[in-house]
Structure formats: C-alpha cells, structure tokens
Scaffold this active site. Structure first.
Site, PDB file in Angstrom:
ATOM      1  N   ARG A  64       0.923  -1.188  -0.078  1.00  0.00           N
ATOM      2  CA  ARG A  64       0.193  -0.137   0.015  1.00  0.00           C
ATOM      3  C   ARG A  64       0.809   1.229  -0.104  1.00  0.00           C
ATOM      4  NH1 ARG A  64      -3.974  -0.912   5.075  1.00  0.00           N
ATOM      5  NH2 ARG A  64      -1.738  -1.199   5.762  1.00  0.00           N
ATOM      6  N   ASP A  66       2.298   5.080  -0.221  1.00  0.00           N
ATOM      7  CA  ASP A  66       1.412   6.397   0.380  1.00  0.00           C
ATOM      8  C   ASP A  66       1.385   7.496  -0.704  1.00  0.00           C
ATOM      9  OD1 ASP A  66       1.631   5.532   2.915  1.00  0.00           O
ATOM     10  OD2 ASP A  66       3.857   6.002   3.080  1.00  0.00           O
ATOM     11  N   TYR A 131      12.305  -1.668  -3.840  1.00  0.00           N
ATOM     12  CA  TYR A 131      11.971  -0.058  -4.043  1.00  0.00           C
ATOM     13  C   TYR A 131      13.156   0.692  -4.660  1.00  0.00           C
ATOM     14  CZ  TYR A 131       7.413  -0.009  -1.624  1.00  0.00           C
ATOM     15  OH  TYR A 131       6.038  -0.246  -1.117  1.00  0.00           O
ATOM     16  N   ARG A 218      11.672   5.642   2.722  1.00  0.00           N
ATOM     17  CA  ARG A 218      11.715   7.390   2.911  1.00  0.00           C
ATOM     18  C   ARG A 218      12.745   7.601   3.950  1.00  0.00           C
ATOM     19  NH1 ARG A 218       5.936   9.439   2.489  1.00  0.00           N
ATOM     20  NH2 ARG A 218       7.070  11.412   3.079  1.00  0.00           N
TER      21      ARG A 218
END
Length: 281
Positions: A64, A66, A131, A218
């Site tokens: 999921r 952001d 990622y 992040r």
C-alpha cells in the site's frame, strides 16, 4: 427455479483468480488505498475492473503505497466469476481508465495480466518487495521530472551512501526507520539487498526486503542523503539501528523519488521495471 436447480447452476460458476502488474504516477493520487472523497489507485482500478467484469471487483495489493509514491511494478490480485481473457482484463480496464475522465484515471495502467492459482494473494503470497529512490542533483528544480525525483542542489557522495546502506542488510529491528503511526505488530524486517549507485546526475537507492514498515524506505533515503551531503559518517546507520529511536534520525525524504519496482513470488515470474527517470539517463 427449484433449490436443486439453483445448486446445479451454481456448480457451473467457476471462481478464478487473476494477478495484474500495475504502474502509476503517485503524484495524481492520495495513495493506493481507497479513501472517501479523494482519488486513489485502488478506487480507479476497481472501477475499471468492475466495468470489464460487469460486476463489482475488489483487489488485494502487494504494497500500500503512500500519497505521491509511484510504482512501475505493483501487483494486485482479485477473484471473479466473470469469464474474460487475460488480455481482455488488461486492454479493457486500460481503455476504461483512459476514457473515464476522473482525477488520476490516466495516471494508472495495467502492464500485464495473468490467471493464477486460486490461493494466490498479491500481499500474502509475496516473498519480497523492491523499491528504488531517485535523487536528482541539479542547480535548479527540474520541470519535466517534477514530482518524479527528489531534487537536491548538493552533489552526493554515493560511495559513502552505499557503504552506510550495507548496515541495513539482514533481519533487524528497524524502529529507527519506521513512521510514528506505523501499525505493524513488529519492527523487524529482513533486508536482502541494498545499493546506492550514481547514474549521471541521478543517485539511486535500490533496496529489497521481505516487507517494509510505513515510511521505512523514505526514512532510509533521508538518512543516506544526510550522509551523502557529508553531514554524518556512514556509521550513522549502524548507530541508529542500535538505538532504535526514530527521533534521533534525520528527516523523512519526500515521496516524489520513491518507486515500487518489483514484487517477487514463488510461482510467477514478475519482471523488474526500473524507474522511468533512468531511461537515457
């Protein structure tokens, strides 16, 4: 119709499971998960797939993402009794999204579609997620790559960032890199691979793990940028992992440069799709 004929008819309905590879521009959405009153990837996909199926479709997702986070290799799955080919799901849903006119509809697309085993689940069947986080070094803010990279005026020491990132490998307590509002029952995750590589003026953090905590990538990117600017030594990552305190770590990096690039499964071969900013870069 008698009860027996209804039962006989029900046996003819075959419930199938499909997996879809999805890409999207996260700047157009308030995240993946459906929310009231704002455009989301889930709502956009489900509306289009329901149109193809002519019946409601609900999807499960591998990760999921952001608000503002992009994907080149997201995976969703859904169950349906609608009889459609793999290409019909892909082409039909893409056509409906392009013609929908809703906010964000043209910013999401289905790259591939496959019929899979009924037990397949995009999230629970996944072995790992990968990622990429993209920094762009430039004297002024980019125009064509706005919202698709994280801009920095400074020139990073990518080598120092790479050395620092190696402290993340293995199964560890990542409390120092999780969001305050993270609802995971455990802070432990297993990082299988991580690298920091320079591509011209782009510095790319590439990280793969069994799963990620909220804002984990992040927060890692923000810490590595701090090191890349020379504001801390590579050992900062090890120190933060040992302390387990998010308040001691550098600021969270913006969502702009973050891409979900691949999800790995035991039974289906999902291609790795790098961030589009690297094309020709």
């Amino acid at each position: 119709m008698t009860k027996s004929s209804r039962r006989a008819g029900s046996r003819d309905v075959v419930r199938q499971t499909f997996a879809l590879g999805v890409e999207y521009d996260g700047a157009a959405f308030h995240g993946f998960q459906r929310q009231v009153g704002v455009p989301t990837v889930q709502e956009t996909l489900e509306r289009a797939l329901s149109g193809v199926a002519d019946t409601p479709v609900r999807v499960a997702v591998a990760g999921r993402t952001d608000a503002g986070v992009h994907a080149t290799g997201q995976v969703v799955s859904f169950h349906t009794t609608a009889v459609r080919s793999e290409e019909s799901w892909r082409r039909g849903a893409n056509a409906l999204m392009r013609g929908a006119g809703a906010a964000g509809a043209a910013a999401v697309g289905i790259v591939w579609a496959r019929r899979v085993e009924r037990r397949f689940h995009a999230r629970f069947s996944a072995l790992s997620r990968r990622y990429a986080y993209v920094y762009l070094e430039a004297d002024s803010a980019p125009v064509l790559l706005r919202d698709r990279v994280t801009w920095t005026r400074e020139e990073f020491d990518a080598g120092a960032m790479h050395r620092a990132a190696q402290h993340l490998l293995g199964e560890r307590d990542f409390s120092a890199f999780r969001a305050a509002g993270c609802d995971s029952s455990t802070p432990f995750r297993r990082v299988d691979a991580v690298s920091v590589v320079r591509h011209g003026k782009q510095v790319v953090i590439d990280i793969e793990a069994n799963a990620f905590l909220q804002h984990m990538v992040r927060n890692v990117a923000g810490c590595l940028a701090h090191i890349g600017r020379g504001e801390a030594a590579p050992g900062l990552v090890a120190d933060l992992l040992a302390a387990g305190d998010r308040t001691l770590a550098p600021a969270t990096a913006p969502p702009d440069g973050l891409y979900l690039t691949r999800v790995t499964y035991p039974d289906i071969d999902v291609p790795y799709r790098p961030p589009p900013t690297l094309l020709g870069g």
